[in-house]
Each structure stands twice: as structure tokens, then as C-alpha cells.
Design a protein around this motif. Structure first.
Motif, PDB file in Angstrom:
ATOM      1  N   VAL A 140       0.831  -1.208   0.000  1.00 25.67           N
ATOM      2  CA  VAL A 140       0.000   0.000   0.000  1.00 25.67           C
ATOM      3  C   VAL A 140       0.861   1.251   0.000  1.00 25.67           C
ATOM      4  O   VAL A 140       0.648   2.181  -0.803  1.00 25.67           O
ATOM      5  CB  VAL A 140      -0.947  -0.004   1.214  1.00 25.67           C
ATOM      6  N   TRP A 141       1.864   1.295   0.878  1.00 26.88           N
ATOM      7  CA  TRP A 141       2.692   2.490   0.976  1.00 26.88           C
ATOM      8  C   TRP A 141       3.530   2.709  -0.277  1.00 26.88           C
ATOM      9  O   TRP A 141       3.712   3.846  -0.722  1.00 26.88           O
ATOM     10  CB  TRP A 141       3.595   2.408   2.212  1.00 26.88           C
ATOM     11  N   LEU A 142       4.038   1.639  -0.844  1.00 30.37           N
ATOM     12  CA  LEU A 142       4.841   1.777  -2.058  1.00 30.37           C
ATOM     13  C   LEU A 142       3.990   2.226  -3.246  1.00 30.37           C
ATOM     14  O   LEU A 142       4.419   3.054  -4.050  1.00 30.37           O
ATOM     15  CB  LEU A 142       5.537   0.449  -2.377  1.00 30.37           C
ATOM     16  N   LEU A 143       2.785   1.692  -3.360  1.00 31.07           N
ATOM     17  CA  LEU A 143       1.901   2.115  -4.451  1.00 31.07           C
ATOM     18  C   LEU A 143       1.497   3.577  -4.295  1.00 31.07           C
ATOM     19  O   LEU A 143       1.459   4.327  -5.277  1.00 31.07           O
ATOM     20  CB  LEU A 143       0.663   1.224  -4.496  1.00 31.07           C
ATOM     21  N   LEU A 144       1.198   3.998  -3.063  1.00 30.15           N
ATOM     22  CA  LEU A 144       0.861   5.406  -2.823  1.00 30.15           C
ATOM     23  C   LEU A 144       2.041   6.309  -3.150  1.00 30.15           C
ATOM     24  O   LEU A 144       1.879   7.361  -3.789  1.00 30.15           O
ATOM     25  CB  LEU A 144       0.423   5.605  -1.374  1.00 30.15           C
ATOM     26  N   GLY A 145       3.234   5.909  -2.728  1.00 28.57           N
ATOM     27  CA  GLY A 145       4.421   6.709  -3.018  1.00 28.57           C
ATOM     28  C   GLY A 145       4.691   6.796  -4.509  1.00 28.57           C
ATOM     29  O   GLY A 145       5.057   7.866  -5.024  1.00 28.57           O
ATOM     30  N   PHE A 146       4.495   5.691  -5.207  1.00 29.49           N
ATOM     31  CA  PHE A 146       4.696   5.669  -6.655  1.00 29.49           C
ATOM     32  C   PHE A 146       3.724   6.615  -7.350  1.00 29.49           C
ATOM     33  O   PHE A 146       4.099   7.378  -8.245  1.00 29.49           O
ATOM     34  CB  PHE A 146       4.524   4.242  -7.174  1.00 29.49           C
ATOM     35  N   GLY A 147       2.450   6.580  -6.943  1.00 27.59           N
ATOM     36  CA  GLY A 147       1.446   7.468  -7.535  1.00 27.59           C
ATOM     37  C   GLY A 147       1.732   8.930  -7.253  1.00 27.59           C
ATOM     38  O   GLY A 147       1.605   9.791  -8.128  1.00 27.59           O
ATOM     39  N   LEU A 148       2.138   9.219  -6.007  1.00 26.91           N
ATOM     40  CA  LEU A 148       2.425  10.610  -5.639  1.00 26.91           C
ATOM     41  C   LEU A 148       3.612  11.155  -6.427  1.00 26.91           C
ATOM     42  O   LEU A 148       3.578  12.293  -6.914  1.00 26.91           O
ATOM     43  CB  LEU A 148       2.704  10.699  -4.138  1.00 26.91           C
ATOM     44  N   LEU A 149       4.662  10.363  -6.559  1.00 23.96           N
ATOM     45  CA  LEU A 149       5.865  10.839  -7.244  1.00 23.96           C
ATOM     46  C   LEU A 149       5.687  10.907  -8.759  1.00 23.96           C
ATOM     47  O   LEU A 149       6.159  11.849  -9.398  1.00 23.96           O
ATOM     48  CB  LEU A 149       7.050   9.926  -6.911  1.00 23.96           C
ATOM     49  N   SER A 150       5.007   9.942  -9.342  1.00 28.70           N
ATOM     50  CA  SER A 150       4.932   9.861 -10.797  1.00 28.70           C
ATOM     51  C   SER A 150       3.866  10.753 -11.403  1.00 28.70           C
ATOM     52  O   SER A 150       3.999  11.202 -12.543  1.00 28.70           O
ATOM     53  CB  SER A 150       4.680   8.415 -11.235  1.00 28.70           C
ATOM     54  N   VAL A 151       2.788  11.042 -10.659  1.00 32.61           N
ATOM     55  CA  VAL A 151       1.697  11.836 -11.229  1.00 32.61           C
ATOM     56  C   VAL A 151       1.476  13.129 -10.457  1.00 32.61           C
ATOM     57  O   VAL A 151       1.604  14.228 -11.005  1.00 32.61           O
ATOM     58  CB  VAL A 151       0.385  11.023 -11.274  1.00 32.61           C
ATOM     59  N   LEU A 152       1.172  13.009  -9.178  1.00 31.15           N
ATOM     60  CA  LEU A 152       0.850  14.206  -8.401  1.00 31.15           C
ATOM     61  C   LEU A 152       2.065  15.106  -8.200  1.00 31.15           C
ATOM     62  O   LEU A 152       1.928  16.325  -8.043  1.00 31.15           O
ATOM     63  CB  LEU A 152       0.253  13.806  -7.052  1.00 31.15           C
ATOM     64  N   GLY A 153       3.267  14.514  -8.239  1.00 28.07           N
ATOM     65  CA  GLY A 153       4.474  15.333  -8.117  1.00 28.07           C
ATOM     66  C   GLY A 153       4.595  16.325  -9.267  1.00 28.07           C
ATOM     67  O   GLY A 153       5.066  17.453  -9.084  1.00 28.07           O
ATOM     68  N   ILE A 154       4.159  15.920 -10.458  1.00 27.13           N
ATOM     69  CA  ILE A 154       4.195  16.821 -11.617  1.00 27.13           C
ATOM     70  C   ILE A 154       3.263  18.011 -11.394  1.00 27.13           C
ATOM     71  O   ILE A 154       3.565  19.143 -11.797  1.00 27.13           O
ATOM     72  CB  ILE A 154       3.799  16.055 -12.895  1.00 27.13           C
ATOM     73  N   VAL A 155       2.125  17.775 -10.750  1.00 30.65           N
ATOM     74  CA  VAL A 155       1.189  18.861 -10.464  1.00 30.65           C
ATOM     75  C   VAL A 155       1.845  19.890  -9.552  1.00 30.65           C
ATOM     76  O   VAL A 155       1.769  21.103  -9.795  1.00 30.65           O
ATOM     77  CB  VAL A 155      -0.096  18.314  -9.819  1.00 30.65           C
ATOM     78  N   VAL A 156       2.498  19.419  -8.507  1.00 33.54           N
ATOM     79  CA  VAL A 156       3.150  20.325  -7.560  1.00 33.54           C
ATOM     80  C   VAL A 156       4.257  21.112  -8.249  1.00 33.54           C
ATOM     81  O   VAL A 156       4.350  22.338  -8.117  1.00 33.54           O
ATOM     82  CB  VAL A 156       3.716  19.532  -6.366  1.00 33.54           C
ATOM     83  N   ILE A 157       5.101  20.416  -9.021  1.00 31.08           N
ATOM     84  CA  ILE A 157       6.213  21.088  -9.696  1.00 31.08           C
ATOM     85  C   ILE A 157       5.698  22.058 -10.759  1.00 31.08           C
ATOM     86  O   ILE A 157       6.183  23.177 -10.892  1.00 31.08           O
ATOM     87  CB  ILE A 157       7.152  20.050 -10.338  1.00 31.08           C
ATOM     88  N   GLY A 158       4.689  21.619 -11.524  1.00 34.18           N
ATOM     89  CA  GLY A 158       4.223  22.418 -12.644  1.00 34.18           C
ATOM     90  C   GLY A 158       3.387  23.616 -12.264  1.00 34.18           C
ATOM     91  O   GLY A 158       3.327  24.597 -13.013  1.00 34.18           O
TER      92      GLY A 158
END
Length: 302
Positions: free
Chosen positions: A35-53
Motif C-alpha cells: 500500500v505504501w509503495l503504491l501510494l508513493g509511486f502514484g504521488l511521485l509519478s503523477v501528483l508530483g508533476i502537479v506540484v512542480i508544474g
């Protein structure tokens, strides 16, 4: 009755985590780590772009992207190595009732083919999307092969800022609705746009602020209110048509910054506001051939 099994297969655990972070942990019965690894993967790969962009200062773009990519790789590598080591440690293992190839396949399908694509699609439609610029029509502001972030919250009900003159907009090309164009908004609904030579006037007031004459043409600085940008007219500007138009309500007049090498509203007409889908915000990568244009990464677009 649960059946005891010998060691989990380390190579299989590592391979499953290579396919999807956390999947090897599921194979090892460590569902909480999954669960934690999947959440981290989703946050870094998709939602991280939102924060940066959208939310970080423009100057942080390059370091934030580097940190994000390395963090994603570290998380993926951790998932692979941890799954391998955990499988080796388990001398005796009792297979749980839910552990089967079908369950592992289902988790992979749901996460990789459904959840992540849906999340990515939502982000691209409503928050931020990356666009590769294929032409020189926006020189000198945006170069060919610039990869930029576009704010997709733009031109929507509830948007913080309305569409303004000077915005660099992403819109649907009127003559081919499966193609996006990038141009600068010059005329707003109801504006009177007059173009003669290298002079662009809006409601009788010229946008031209200053001009630098070069060997290949004119570098013109244009202003509107507090907005300032530069455009280029080459020495063949006399071949361009003159324009005198009142922008219809609900539409905008767009032009490329490379004024003598741009297919824009002078040729295909005004663009419906409903077809303006984003505002170019910043460049996050730029390359030409084998050369990376490092100085352009993180450049704010005005």
C-alpha cells in the motif's frame, strides 16, 4: 487449511516489483508495504508533476524535477531489493488464502492499466499537461523542441485569473480539431485589431514599445498594461497581409511571436474561447538534436 511452503522465490519477488513497485511485497505477504509503495509511486509519478508544474516557484523547476526523478528511481529500486531480500529471509512461509497469480495479476491490471492512467488523465485534463513545441512560430519566446508545462485550470469557471492579452495559450487548431497550437493572445473579445507592417495596434493603441534592427529583421518589444514580450519580424514582412478586424464576442485573436513565420489568426481567423485549453507556464526540458539547452529548463513563460 493453509498449506506451508518453503522459501518464496527471490527472483520472482524482485521481478514482480520491477513490474510495479509493491507487487513483490504483495507476493511476500507484506500487504502494508504494498500500500505504501503504491501510494508513493502514484504521488511521485503523477501528483508530483502537479506540484512542480503549478505550485513551486519557477526557479525550483529543474532541481525539483531532478529530485523527483531520483526519488522515483530510489523508491522503485528499494521495492525490488526489499522484495528480493524479504523473500530470501522467509525460510518457511504459509501461503495466505488471497495469494495467487490471479490476485497479483488483478492488482497489476487495476494499478497500471486503470488507476494510474485515470489519475494521469484527470491531471492532464484539469491541472497540468506537458506539450512539446514542434515549430519555430513562437520564437524568440518559445523555441522548437521546448517541452513545457501548461496550466489546465486556465479559462475555466472558477479560474483565478481571466484570459488576458499577452497570455501564451494552448488551443485547438480551428482547421483540425485533433491538433493543438500555441500562440500569444493579442486581441480579446470586442477588441479592434489593426496590423500594418510590423506594427500591431489594439483599439487604436500600438503595442510596440521599442525596436531593435538587426541583419535579419526587427526585434520588437511589445507591451500591454504591465505585460511585456518580444516578437520577431524578418525582412520579408511586406509579404504579409494587413489586418483590420474587430474580434467577435466569445473569441480571441492570436499571433505567433515569430510574426513572419507563424500560421495564426491572420490566416485562420479568430479562436473560440471555449477552444483555449491551457496557458503555457514554464519550460521543463529543451533540446535540439543531441544538445540539451540547460539554460532554458525552468524558464518562466510570459
Amino acid at each position: 487449511m493453509q498449506t506451508p511452503y518453503k522459501l518464496r522465490k527471490p527472483l520472482l519477488a524482485a521481478l514482480l516489483s520491477l513490474l510495479l513497485p509493491g507487487l513483490g511485497q504483495l507476493y511476500n505477504g507484506e500487504w502494508h508495504k504494498t500500500v505504501w509503495l503504491l501510494l508513493g509511486f502514484g504521488l511521485l509519478s503523477v501528483l508530483g508533476i502537479v506540484v512542480i508544474g503549478l505550485y513551486l516557484p519557477i526557479s525550483w523547476t529543474l532541481p525539483a524535477l531532478i529530485i523527483g526523478v531520483f526519488s522515483l528511481l530510489i523508491l522503485w529500486l528499494y521495492s525490488i531489493t526489499q522484495a528480493f531480500r524479504s523473500a530470501r529471509r522467509q525460510r518457511e512461509y504459509t501461503l495466505k488464502s488471497w495469494q495467487s497469480a490471479g490476485v497479483y495479476s488483478l492488482v497489476w491490471v487495476v494499478c497500471s492499466l486503470i488507476a494510474l492512467p485515470l489519475l494521469s488523465d484527470y491531471v492532464q485534463q484539469h491541472r497540468v499537461e506537458a506539450f512539446l513545441v514542434p515549430s519555430n512560430s513562437m520564437n524568440p519566446t518559445v523555441l522548437k523542441y521546448d517541452l513545457l508545462f501548461a496550466d489546465k485550470r486556465y479559462n475555466r469557471i472558477g479560474a483565478v485569473h481571466p484570459v488576458q492579452r499577452g497570455d501564451i495559450a494552448i488551443f485547438i487548431y480551428p482547421d483540425s480539431r485533433n491538433t493543438y497550437f500555441i500562440k500569444r493572445i493579442i486581441g480579446l473579445p470586442g477588441d479592434k485589431v489593426k496590423i500594418k507592417g510590423a506594427d500591431v495596434a489594439i483599439n487604436g493603441k500600438s503595442l510596440r514599445h521599442s525596436t531593435i534592427t538587426g541583419a535579419h529583421g526587427l526585434l520588437v518589444t511589445e507591451t500591454s498594461g504591465e505585460r511585456t514580450w518580444q516578437v520577431f519580424w524578418n525582412n520579408q514582412q511586406a509579404q504579409l497581409p494587413q489586418t483590420d478586424i474587430t474580434v467577435p464576442h466569445g473569441e480571441v485573436f492570436v499571433m505567433g511571436d515569430n510574426r513572419t513565420d507563424s500560421n495564426d489568426s491572420r490566416f485562420f481567423g479568430t479562436v473560440p474561447l471555449q477552444d483555449v485549453v491551457g496557458k503555457a507556464r514554464q519550460i521543463w526540458f529543451s533540446a535540439e538534436g543531441n544538445t540539451i539547452r540547460w539554460e532554458r529548463i525552468g524558464t518562466a513563460l510570459h
